[in-house]
Motif scaffolding. Structure first.
Motif, PDB file in Angstrom:
ATOM      1  N   GLN A   1       0.829  -1.206   0.000  1.00  0.00           N
ATOM      2  CA  GLN A   1       0.000   0.000   0.000  1.00  0.00           C
ATOM      3  C   GLN A   1       0.863   1.255   0.000  1.00  0.00           C
ATOM      4  N   ALA A   2       1.963   1.229   0.778  1.00  0.00           N
ATOM      5  CA  ALA A   2       2.860   2.383   0.840  1.00  0.00           C
ATOM      6  C   ALA A   2       3.483   2.661  -0.526  1.00  0.00           C
ATOM      7  N   ILE A   3       3.897   1.608  -1.212  1.00  0.00           N
ATOM      8  CA  ILE A   3       4.481   1.760  -2.546  1.00  0.00           C
ATOM      9  C   ILE A   3       3.440   2.292  -3.526  1.00  0.00           C
ATOM     10  N   THR A   4       2.208   1.785  -3.421  1.00  0.00           N
ATOM     11  CA  THR A   4       1.128   2.241  -4.300  1.00  0.00           C
ATOM     12  C   THR A   4       0.835   3.724  -4.094  1.00  0.00           C
ATOM     13  N   VAL A   5       0.755   4.127  -2.815  1.00  0.00           N
ATOM     14  CA  VAL A   5       0.503   5.533  -2.494  1.00  0.00           C
ATOM     15  C   VAL A   5       1.644   6.407  -2.994  1.00  0.00           C
ATOM     16  N   PHE A   6       2.879   5.936  -2.787  1.00  0.00           N
ATOM     17  CA  PHE A   6       4.047   6.710  -3.225  1.00  0.00           C
ATOM     18  C   PHE A   6       4.042   6.916  -4.738  1.00  0.00           C
ATOM     19  N   LEU A   7       3.805   5.838  -5.478  1.00  0.00           N
ATOM     20  CA  LEU A   7       3.792   5.939  -6.940  1.00  0.00           C
ATOM     21  C   LEU A   7       2.672   6.848  -7.423  1.00  0.00           C
ATOM     22  N   GLY A   8       1.519   6.762  -6.743  1.00  0.00           N
ATOM     23  CA  GLY A   8       0.404   7.628  -7.116  1.00  0.00           C
ATOM     24  C   GLY A   8       0.739   9.094  -6.917  1.00  0.00           C
TER      25      GLY A   8
ATOM     26  N   ALA B   1     -18.494   9.182  -5.177  1.00  0.00           N
ATOM     27  CA  ALA B   1     -18.507  10.387  -6.013  1.00  0.00           C
ATOM     28  C   ALA B   1     -17.106  10.992  -6.104  1.00  0.00           C
ATOM     29  N   LEU B   2     -16.388  10.970  -4.975  1.00  0.00           N
ATOM     30  CA  LEU B   2     -15.012  11.485  -4.975  1.00  0.00           C
ATOM     31  C   LEU B   2     -14.127  10.665  -5.902  1.00  0.00           C
ATOM     32  N   ARG B   3     -14.259   9.325  -5.808  1.00  0.00           N
ATOM     33  CA  ARG B   3     -13.402   8.467  -6.624  1.00  0.00           C
ATOM     34  C   ARG B   3     -13.702   8.650  -8.110  1.00  0.00           C
ATOM     35  N   ILE B   4     -14.966   8.825  -8.446  1.00  0.00           N
ATOM     36  CA  ILE B   4     -15.322   9.026  -9.855  1.00  0.00           C
ATOM     37  C   ILE B   4     -14.789  10.362 -10.353  1.00  0.00           C
ATOM     38  N   THR B   5     -15.054  11.424  -9.590  1.00  0.00           N
ATOM     39  CA  THR B   5     -14.588  12.763  -9.983  1.00  0.00           C
ATOM     40  C   THR B   5     -13.065  12.843  -9.961  1.00  0.00           C
ATOM     41  N   GLY B   6     -12.471  12.338  -8.863  1.00  0.00           N
ATOM     42  CA  GLY B   6     -11.019  12.345  -8.753  1.00  0.00           C
ATOM     43  C   GLY B   6     -10.371  11.518  -9.845  1.00  0.00           C
ATOM     44  N   GLY B   7     -10.998  10.388 -10.177  1.00  0.00           N
ATOM     45  CA  GLY B   7     -10.475   9.541 -11.237  1.00  0.00           C
ATOM     46  C   GLY B   7     -10.461  10.257 -12.576  1.00  0.00           C
ATOM     47  N   ILE B   8     -11.524  11.003 -12.848  1.00  0.00           N
ATOM     48  CA  ILE B   8     -11.598  11.768 -14.099  1.00  0.00           C
ATOM     49  C   ILE B   8     -10.514  12.837 -14.125  1.00  0.00           C
TER      50      ILE B   8
ATOM     51  N   ILE C   1      -4.918  16.652  -4.487  1.00  0.00           N
ATOM     52  CA  ILE C   1      -5.903  16.691  -3.405  1.00  0.00           C
ATOM     53  C   ILE C   1      -6.842  15.490  -3.491  1.00  0.00           C
ATOM     54  N   ALA C   2      -7.340  15.220  -4.699  1.00  0.00           N
ATOM     55  CA  ALA C   2      -8.250  14.086  -4.892  1.00  0.00           C
ATOM     56  C   ALA C   2      -7.551  12.767  -4.548  1.00  0.00           C
ATOM     57  N   THR C   3      -6.289  12.637  -4.941  1.00  0.00           N
ATOM     58  CA  THR C   3      -5.524  11.423  -4.647  1.00  0.00           C
ATOM     59  C   THR C   3      -5.334  11.249  -3.143  1.00  0.00           C
ATOM     60  N   ALA C   4      -5.020  12.351  -2.455  1.00  0.00           N
ATOM     61  CA  ALA C   4      -4.809  12.303  -1.003  1.00  0.00           C
ATOM     62  C   ALA C   4      -6.081  11.891  -0.271  1.00  0.00           C
TER      63      ALA C   4
ATOM     64  N   VAL D   1      -3.629   5.447 -15.754  1.00  0.00           N
ATOM     65  CA  VAL D   1      -4.049   4.141 -15.228  1.00  0.00           C
ATOM     66  C   VAL D   1      -4.639   4.286 -13.828  1.00  0.00           C
ATOM     67  N   ILE D   2      -3.982   5.084 -12.975  1.00  0.00           N
ATOM     68  CA  ILE D   2      -4.490   5.311 -11.614  1.00  0.00           C
ATOM     69  C   ILE D   2      -5.874   5.967 -11.662  1.00  0.00           C
ATOM     70  N   GLY D   3      -6.006   6.971 -12.524  1.00  0.00           N
ATOM     71  CA  GLY D   3      -7.296   7.655 -12.664  1.00  0.00           C
ATOM     72  C   GLY D   3      -8.393   6.717 -13.121  1.00  0.00           C
ATOM     73  N   MET D   4      -8.076   5.844 -14.095  1.00  0.00           N
ATOM     74  CA  MET D   4      -9.067   4.883 -14.582  1.00  0.00           C
ATOM     75  C   MET D   4      -9.446   3.894 -13.496  1.00  0.00           C
ATOM     76  N   GLN D   5      -8.458   3.457 -12.688  1.00  0.00           N
ATOM     77  CA  GLN D   5      -8.736   2.532 -11.596  1.00  0.00           C
ATOM     78  C   GLN D   5      -9.657   3.168 -10.559  1.00  0.00           C
ATOM     79  N   MET D   6      -9.388   4.438 -10.212  1.00  0.00           N
ATOM     80  CA  MET D   6     -10.266   5.156  -9.283  1.00  0.00           C
ATOM     81  C   MET D   6     -11.674   5.246  -9.839  1.00  0.00           C
ATOM     82  N   LEU D   7     -11.775   5.500 -11.134  1.00  0.00           N
ATOM     83  CA  LEU D   7     -13.087   5.624 -11.792  1.00  0.00           C
ATOM     84  C   LEU D   7     -13.840   4.299 -11.765  1.00  0.00           C
ATOM     85  N   ILE D   8     -13.134   3.210 -12.070  1.00  0.00           N
ATOM     86  CA  ILE D   8     -13.757   1.887 -12.074  1.00  0.00           C
ATOM     87  C   ILE D   8     -14.265   1.512 -10.684  1.00  0.00           C
TER      88      ILE D   8
END
Length: 205
Positions: free
Chosen positions: A7-14, A75-82, A126-129, A187-194
């Motif tokens: 999870q730490a690596i994922t957050v860092f890369l994001g 809603a945050l994940r969809i908007t943030g993903g976009i 901000i959306a990622t955080a 890819v991260i944005g699409m994953q958040m959207l999905i």
């Protein structure tokens, strides 16, 4: 423990992809490269401190803000993903995103604007955080902000040694890094959207 490391690596890369320290190092050099070294250090430190405070505020108050305005995590994940996807898409095509634009440079204090906001603490950051911190409770917040603090230190060092870094990687290297970060962001944005859409569909059913 392995899950925590993953999870730490994922957050860092994001965060690394959305903040893109290398590309922002070029922006810093353009804004403060002609200033004395001591002043560059002061500007870089102030910009990163402000950035950390902004992201920390949203990470801590994200859920309260959602409750106040009746906003759901989905809603945050969809908007943030976009938003994140759009930033990544523009970077992937070799263009700077308007979400990270530094065109409005009328402010005297460049550490605040455009460096801290919107270059470093932009809508995508901000959306990622909020997305990372809201999904894991207190542990999620601590992990997110610890990783973000490390990234702020890395970005600070990049800013301080901006002239050396840019002379080493050159324009071609900067373009390659920007496009790679753009791909990761898309890819991260699409994953958040999905994930967001899946949660909405599950709730309806």
């Amino acid at each position: 423990m392995n899950d925590l490391y993953t999870q730490a690596i994922t957050v860092f890369l994001g965060f690394f992809a959305i903040m893109n320290p290398i590309a922002n190092t070029a922006a810093f050099a353009g804004l403060a490269g002609d200033k004395p070294k001591a002043e560059q250090i002061k500007i870089a430190a102030k910009a990163l401190i402000i950035t950390f405070i902004v992201i920390l505020s949203f990470a801590l108050l994200g859920k309260a803000i959602f409750h106040l305005f009746g906003i759901t995590i989905s809603a945050l994940r969809i908007t943030g993903g976009i938003l994140v996807f759009l930033v990544g898409y523009h970077m992937l095509n070799g263009h700077g995103s308007k979400l990270h634009s530094a065109e409005n440079n009328d402010e005297a204090d460049i550490a605040v604007s455009p460096l801290a906001v919107p270059l470093l603490a932009g809508p995508g950051t901000i959306a990622t955080a909020i997305n990372y911190s809201s999904s894991g409770g207190l542990t999620g917040i601590l992990l997110t902000m610890s990783v973000f603090a490390v990234l702020c230190i890395i970005t600070f060092l990049c800013f301080i040694f901006s002239s050396r870094i840019l002379s080493v990687i050159g324009k071609s290297g900067l373009s390659i890094v920007t496009r790679l970060m753009g791909l990761i962001l898309a890819v991260i944005g699409m994953q958040m959207l999905i994930v967001g859409i899946t949660e909405v569909i599950t709730t309806i059913n």
